[in-house]
Design an enzyme around this catalytic site. Structure first.
Site, PDB file in Angstrom:
ATOM      1  N   SER A 153      55.941  39.311  32.346  1.00  0.00           N
ATOM      2  CA  SER A 153      54.546  39.751  32.401  1.00  0.00           C
ATOM      3  C   SER A 153      53.833  39.662  31.055  1.00  0.00           C
ATOM      4  CB  SER A 153      54.466  41.192  32.914  1.00  0.00           C
ATOM      5  OG  SER A 153      55.242  42.057  32.104  1.00  0.00           O
TER       6      SER A 153
ATOM      7  N   HIS B 126      52.216  47.122  28.619  1.00  0.00           N
ATOM      8  CA  HIS B 126      51.628  45.871  28.144  1.00  0.00           C
ATOM      9  C   HIS B 126      50.539  46.131  27.110  1.00  0.00           C
ATOM     10  CE1 HIS B 126      53.225  45.298  32.238  1.00  0.00           C
ATOM     11  NE2 HIS B 126      53.705  44.177  31.717  1.00  0.00           N
TER      12      HIS B 126
ATOM     13  N   ASP C 247      48.171  49.108  29.294  1.00  0.00           N
ATOM     14  CA  ASP C 247      48.714  49.922  30.387  1.00  0.00           C
ATOM     15  C   ASP C 247      50.104  50.409  29.994  1.00  0.00           C
ATOM     16  OD1 ASP C 247      50.496  47.846  30.860  1.00  0.00           O
ATOM     17  OD2 ASP C 247      49.696  47.314  32.834  1.00  0.00           O
TER      18      ASP C 247
END
Length: 370
Positions: free
Chosen positions: A44, A337, A334
């Site tokens: 991610s 991340h 978040d």
């Protein structure tokens, strides 16, 4: 003055009549050489939107397809797990390349500038997170792309393109998140065995990329997993401390990774590598945010609960969450991340950071190598 202008135009016309290269009156400009491509693999941290094209039932796609993800730069969600651009976007910018598009993005792909195979949730090991595009599957996509290039460009040009390209990777963190959550009290010997298994599988994929022509590998090592807001939120008893188990796994991996790459350098002719010390670069920003222009290195800009460690965007159920007014003041966007501002700083270190952070080559140097 008019005579001078006339003579300049005349010279320009004369030169253009006899030379295939572009030329201007002031100075000769040679034909630009083709830039090295950028191929991105990973999880991610590097996914530019592949997961939004996965079957929604996989559970790996929908979360980042709506605001506030993407709000800072794109003004809409792109599937990137950040408020804006991610590290590969900046690396492409520094290399004067377009942002590598997601491989699964519909439409025609030329691939000659590169492409992004990364997938949120991906691990080195198949099945680390069900539904994500694991590392072996990303390799299968790369092989399909290589075949397409050979059909389009021929074997010689494809070999040249893949040999000149830079391969940017960030993967492994999810394997250790998964192991730590399932084995919170694992003995050190079992941790070492697990790290060795992850490394064997990782190196196996890298050797296949090498066999297909890849020579210049840029790797981001595993970050301080026990210090991410989501991890700390799941362990309220820790207070402001980081969780030891994920940190131990990350450190074991990073030491073994460097040793493995040095062995590859000796055994594979032409193999060049760069390892970015993401663990310490990010860790210093978490612990000393003001040193880098941030106001908060512990809590996320977006989310709910302790450290805003979960539920950014409301999750699948659309439940309430908090959103800071200025993401650039935060290291974290978040629960796991980083913000675009942090990504920009990290990308600069990958591109041309000091030897103790990025080495033995910087990514800038890898792009400059023939």
């Amino acid at each position: 003055m008019a005579s001078l202008a006339y003579n300049c135009v005349l010279l320009l016309v004369t030169v253009l009549s006899f030379s295939p290269d572009r030329c201007f009156c002031a100075a000769h400009q040679s034909k630009p050489e083709h830039k090295a491509a950028l191929f991105v693999f990973g999880d991610s941290l590097f996914d530019s939107g592949n997961n939004q094209y996965l079957n929604s039932s996989s559970g790996m796609g929908p979360a980042t397809t709506k605001l506030p993800y993407g709000e800072t730069y794109f003004k809409h969600a792109t599937g990137r797990v950040s408020d804006g651009r991610i590290v590969p976007d900046f690396i492409a910018q520094f290399a004067k390349l377009p942002m590598p598009p997601p491989y699964l993005q519909p439409g025609a792909h030329h691939f000659t500038d590169g492409v992004n195979f990364a997938s949120a949730g991906a691990g080195v090991l198949p099945g680390t997170f069900a539904g994500a595009i694991d590392f072996p599957t990303q390799l299968s996509y790369f092989k399909a792309m290589e075949k397409t290039l050979r059909q389009r460009l021929g074997d010689k040009e494809t070999k040249k393109l893949l040999g000149r390209a830079v391969y940017l990777l960030s993967i492994g963190g999810n394997d250790y998140f998964s192991y730590a959550s399932k084995n919170p009290k694992a003995l050190q010997i079992y941790k070492r065995q697990y790290v060795a298994m992850v490394l064997r599988n990782l190196i196996s994929v890298l050797k296949e990329i090498y066999n297909l022509g890849g020579r210049k590998i840029a790797f981001q090592n595993v970050g301080p997993l026990g210090c991410v807001p989501a991890t700390k939120a799941m362990n309220p008893a820790l207070g402001s401390k980081c969780s030891d188990e994920p940190l131990t796994l990350a450190r074991l991996h990073n030491r073994a990774l460097f040793i493995a790459f040095k062995k590859l350098e000796k055994s594979l002719p032409g193999f060049k590598f760069s390892i970015f010390d993401y663990y310490n670069a990010l860790g210093d920003r978490i612990n000393n945010p003001s040193k880098y222009g941030f106001k908060d290195g512990k809590a996320a800009c977006c989310g709910s609960g302790a450290y805003r460690g979960s539920n950014c965007g409301g999750g699948r159920n659309g439940t309430a969450y908090e959103l800071c007014s200025n993401p650039s003041e935060y290291v974290w966007f978040d629960g796991a991340h980083t913000t675009e501002s942090a990504n920009h700083q990290l990308a600069e270190l990958i591109w041309n950071g000091p030897q103790n952070i990025t080495g033995p080559y910087t990514v800038k140097k890898l792009f400059e190598l023939a």
